[in-house]
Scaffold this active site. Structure first.
Site, PDB file in Angstrom:
ATOM      1  N   ARG A  15      -0.135   4.424   2.077  1.00  0.00           N
ATOM      2  CA  ARG A  15       0.092   4.261   3.506  1.00  0.00           C
ATOM      3  C   ARG A  15       1.578   4.317   3.856  1.00  0.00           C
ATOM      4  O   ARG A  15       2.024   5.109   4.693  1.00  0.00           O
ATOM      5  CB  ARG A  15      -0.523   2.942   3.950  1.00  0.00           C
ATOM      6  CG  ARG A  15      -0.127   2.461   5.337  1.00  0.00           C
ATOM      7  CD  ARG A  15       0.753   1.225   5.232  1.00  0.00           C
ATOM      8  NE  ARG A  15       0.942   0.558   6.496  1.00  0.00           N
ATOM      9  CZ  ARG A  15       1.999  -0.204   6.776  1.00  0.00           C
ATOM     10  NH1 ARG A  15       2.964  -0.354   5.865  1.00  0.00           N
ATOM     11  NH2 ARG A  15       2.121  -0.805   7.936  1.00  0.00           N
TER      12      ARG A  15
ATOM     13  N   GLU B 163     -10.174  -3.083  15.311  1.00  0.00           N
ATOM     14  CA  GLU B 163      -9.032  -3.772  15.928  1.00  0.00           C
ATOM     15  C   GLU B 163      -8.618  -3.145  17.246  1.00  0.00           C
ATOM     16  O   GLU B 163      -7.860  -3.738  18.000  1.00  0.00           O
ATOM     17  CB  GLU B 163      -7.814  -3.867  14.990  1.00  0.00           C
ATOM     18  CG  GLU B 163      -8.027  -4.799  13.820  1.00  0.00           C
ATOM     19  CD  GLU B 163      -6.774  -4.997  12.989  1.00  0.00           C
ATOM     20  OE1 GLU B 163      -5.839  -4.181  13.096  1.00  0.00           O
ATOM     21  OE2 GLU B 163      -6.718  -5.987  12.248  1.00  0.00           O
TER      22      GLU B 163
ATOM     23  N   GLU C 296       1.378  -2.979  26.596  1.00  0.00           N
ATOM     24  CA  GLU C 296       0.765  -2.740  27.902  1.00  0.00           C
ATOM     25  C   GLU C 296       1.497  -3.489  29.017  1.00  0.00           C
ATOM     26  O   GLU C 296       1.356  -3.137  30.203  1.00  0.00           O
ATOM     27  CB  GLU C 296      -0.713  -3.186  27.903  1.00  0.00           C
ATOM     28  CG  GLU C 296      -1.606  -2.411  26.961  1.00  0.00           C
ATOM     29  CD  GLU C 296      -1.677  -3.001  25.565  1.00  0.00           C
ATOM     30  OE1 GLU C 296      -2.613  -2.648  24.829  1.00  0.00           O
ATOM     31  OE2 GLU C 296      -0.806  -3.831  25.212  1.00  0.00           O
TER      32      GLU C 296
ATOM     33  N   ASP D  14       6.258  -5.561  19.236  1.00  0.00           N
ATOM     34  CA  ASP D  14       5.134  -6.261  18.627  1.00  0.00           C
ATOM     35  C   ASP D  14       4.922  -7.563  19.387  1.00  0.00           C
ATOM     36  O   ASP D  14       5.894  -8.174  19.849  1.00  0.00           O
ATOM     37  CB  ASP D  14       5.392  -6.558  17.141  1.00  0.00           C
ATOM     38  CG  ASP D  14       4.105  -6.724  16.350  1.00  0.00           C
ATOM     39  OD1 ASP D  14       3.923  -6.023  15.341  1.00  0.00           O
ATOM     40  OD2 ASP D  14       3.272  -7.566  16.751  1.00  0.00           O
TER      41      ASP D  14
ATOM     42  N   SER E  83      -3.944   0.560  22.652  1.00  0.00           N
ATOM     43  CA  SER E  83      -2.569   0.232  23.024  1.00  0.00           C
ATOM     44  C   SER E  83      -1.643   1.430  22.834  1.00  0.00           C
ATOM     45  O   SER E  83      -0.728   1.665  23.638  1.00  0.00           O
ATOM     46  CB  SER E  83      -2.066  -0.952  22.185  1.00  0.00           C
ATOM     47  OG  SER E  83      -2.845  -2.105  22.422  1.00  0.00           O
TER      48      SER E  83
ATOM     49  N   GLY F 235       3.651  -1.830  17.606  1.00  0.00           N
ATOM     50  CA  GLY F 235       3.119  -2.689  16.559  1.00  0.00           C
ATOM     51  C   GLY F 235       4.001  -2.639  15.333  1.00  0.00           C
ATOM     52  O   GLY F 235       3.534  -2.346  14.231  1.00  0.00           O
TER      53      GLY F 235
ATOM     54  N   HIS G 202      -5.285   0.074   1.386  1.00  0.00           N
ATOM     55  CA  HIS G 202      -5.752  -1.255   1.808  1.00  0.00           C
ATOM     56  C   HIS G 202      -6.900  -1.154   2.809  1.00  0.00           C
ATOM     57  O   HIS G 202      -7.578  -2.149   3.091  1.00  0.00           O
ATOM     58  CB  HIS G 202      -4.596  -2.072   2.406  1.00  0.00           C
ATOM     59  CG  HIS G 202      -4.231  -1.706   3.805  1.00  0.00           C
ATOM     60  ND1 HIS G 202      -3.483  -0.580   4.115  1.00  0.00           N
ATOM     61  CD2 HIS G 202      -4.501  -2.305   4.992  1.00  0.00           C
ATOM     62  CE1 HIS G 202      -3.315  -0.519   5.420  1.00  0.00           C
ATOM     63  NE2 HIS G 202      -3.915  -1.552   5.978  1.00  0.00           N
TER      64      HIS G 202
ATOM     65  N   ASP H 117       0.869  -1.178   0.000  1.00  0.00           N
ATOM     66  CA  ASP H 117       0.000   0.000   0.000  1.00  0.00           C
ATOM     67  C   ASP H 117       0.909   1.232   0.000  1.00  0.00           C
ATOM     68  O   ASP H 117       1.361   1.711   1.045  1.00  0.00           O
ATOM     69  CB  ASP H 117      -0.896  -0.021   1.244  1.00  0.00           C
ATOM     70  CG  ASP H 117      -1.865   1.155   1.300  1.00  0.00           C
ATOM     71  OD1 ASP H 117      -1.672   2.121   0.527  1.00  0.00           O
ATOM     72  OD2 ASP H 117      -2.806   1.114   2.114  1.00  0.00           O
TER      73      ASP H 117
ATOM     74  N   GLU I  13       1.473   2.545  13.157  1.00  0.00           N
ATOM     75  CA  GLU I  13       0.435   2.445  12.126  1.00  0.00           C
ATOM     76  C   GLU I  13      -0.655   1.575  12.733  1.00  0.00           C
ATOM     77  O   GLU I  13      -0.681   0.375  12.578  1.00  0.00           O
ATOM     78  CB  GLU I  13       1.003   1.835  10.839  1.00  0.00           C
ATOM     79  CG  GLU I  13       0.091   2.014   9.628  1.00  0.00           C
ATOM     80  CD  GLU I  13      -0.994   0.958   9.535  1.00  0.00           C
ATOM     81  OE1 GLU I  13      -2.021   1.101  10.249  1.00  0.00           O
ATOM     82  OE2 GLU I  13      -0.832   0.011   8.767  1.00  0.00           O
TER      83      GLU I  13
END
Length: 471
Positions: free
Chosen positions: A173, A271, A248, A219, A276, A197, A410, A170, A262
């Site tokens: 993005r 989601e 967390e 992640d 988070s 992430g 996307h 993408d 992202e």
């Protein structure tokens, strides 16, 4: 920039809070209390009637008493882009009630009641909400061993290379993040960055190349093992540390200058990854630190696409000679993630939720907001579509837009099909409320509700009230 014209004079205010204060001080009227017992449609009628007839405060009080019996012609806005119609008085009234119940009547230095101070009440509400969320978090931690791990599927899905290939391919993005980092090197130079992430590590590597002193890439998916390998292969291991775990739950003994992530999902909030990011921001970001992107806005537009509508719903009328209409009611409950052709958009875009990612709190991710759309071409209204825009502010600012008018991403768009498509004419107004709430039955899902009407001149030509699941 929104402007709020007073209901009784020519004063223009810069925010809803300033409008409430002006109304209270100048006209001795608490608008929140005035509309507390009025229905959604009644409020719209009263505002338009008052503007159209230039009512005084005294006359307004009389009009308010007959709000539910006013003619439907007053559902049509008296002013174009009337920001007063965008205020959710019900939400403000709840805030006022909760604050008063918790704190009693607040008095200022002169002994005057501050019940009309909307901004004060909203701040108190946020404090109460945060205290409640803190209590829930403590309860969750104490009961963690009693519950099965319900989030494992989410993280396992991100171990699949296919989803990462889709995101990396993408260009809109990925290049938005890259361009912001490379074109604002003064922001990233010699800074400590937290990547929440991180996936394959692409954003971490952009930051390292953009001059960051150090990057911590976090992640909870198995993809981090490959991220380490990728980072090593690109000779960036000296700058980037990869950590496996939930942000967390990990323990880090430092604060960061920048938090980059992202986190956006379908319809922006699907989601629930923003939860988070907020946790990481509050826990690890320096007081003057930067969240990237730093702002996000949600929009809704009207759509006319009879071909897609027929394909999705009328197909079930005759399937190889069999009627399968029993399937259709469930289809109307689905928020559909698809690409909307810009030529099928038949209204302006209305921003209904704006998030300042530097300050937003978790409770703010569930909400009900008003919207208003003006039909730009005569056709059949078949759906509303939700899309979002993220803003990367800097010396060189970048905008990541997912609207039908922009290059496809996307994320596509989130379509809310109407049970009863309605013929609309240019100039008609579609208005109502749109609500986003976390789905209590599906982890990381959302329930979207739309409720409203379609107005033409002095008549309401259509109404809608539907729930959708975004899974």
């Amino acid at each position: 920039e929104e402007k709020f014209l007073c209901l009784f004079c020519d004063m223009v205010l810069s925010s809803s809070g300033h409008l409430m204060d002006h109304s209270l001080k100048t006209h001795k009227l608490n608008l929140v209390s005035a509309f507390s017992e009025t229905s959604f449609y009644g409020t719209i009628k009263v505002i338009n009637y008052t503007r159209g007839n230039k009512c005084s405060v005294e006359e307004f009080s009389a009009v308010l008493k007959r709000s539910e019996t006013l003619e439907d012609e007053y559902l049509k806005p008296c002013l174009n882009d009337d920001s007063l119609l965008m205020i959710d008085f019900e939400e403000l009234s709840h805030a006022q009630s909760r604050s008063c119940a918790a704190n009693g009547k607040e008095k200022n230095a002169n002994g005057e009641s501050n019940n009309g101070k909307v901004e004060f009440l909203q701040a108190k509400l946020e404090q109460m909400q945060q205290a409640y969320m803190d209590l829930l978090e403590k309860t969750d931690k104490s009961n963690a061993q009693l519950r099965p791990a319900t989030d494992s599927h989410y993280f396992e899905s991100y171990a699949d290379y296919t989803i990462h290939a889709e995101m990396l391919q993408d260009k809109v993005r990925t290049e938005a993040y890259r361009d912001y980092i490379y074109k604002n090197k003064d922001i990233f130079s010699d800074k400590d960055v937290l990547d929440v992430g991180c996936g394959t590590g692409i954003l971490s590597m952009f930051c390292a190349q953009g001059g960051a002193r150090s990057v911590m890439a976090v992640d909870n998916s198995k993809i981090v093992d490959k991220a380490r390998s990728v980072i090593r292969s690109n000779n960036l291991s000296s700058k980037i540390e990869v950590v496996k775990g939930k942000v967390e739950e990990i323990e880090v003994d430092k604060k960061f200058d920048i938090l980059i992530s992202e986190w956006m999902g379908y319809g922006l909030l699907f989601e629930c990854m923003l939860d988070s990011v907020i946790t990481a921001r509050d826990k690890y970001l320096k007081p003057d630190g930067l969240v990237v992107p730093n702002r996000a806005s949600m929009f809704v537009s009207a759509v006319s696409d009879e071909a897609s509508y027929q394909h999705r719903f009328h197909f079930w009328n005759d399937v190889y000679g069999f009627k399968m209409n029993d399937v259709v009611p469930d289809l109307y409950k689905e928020a559909v993630v698809e690409c909307v052709d810009k030529d099928n958009v038949i209204s302006d875009n209305c921003g209904f939720k704006h998030l300042d990612l530097q300050t937003v709190k978790t409770p703010e991710l569930e909400f009900s907001r008003p919207f208003q759309l003006q039909i730009s071409s005569s056709s059949k209204l078949t759906a509303l579509v939700v899309h979002f825009t993220c803003f990367f502010d800097g010396d060189v600012s970048i905008v990541l837009d997912t609207s039908p008018e922009s290059e496809t991403t996307h994320w596509l768009q989130t379509i809310l099909y109407l049970k009863c498509p309605t013929d609309v004419l240019e100039g008609d107004v579609v208005h109502g409320l749109i609500a986003f709430n976390k789905d209590s039955t599906v982890k990381r899902g959302y329930v979207i509700k739309i409720e409203g009407a379609i107005s033409r001149d002095s008549a309401v030509v259509g109404k809608f009230n539907q729930l959708y699941h975004l899974h």
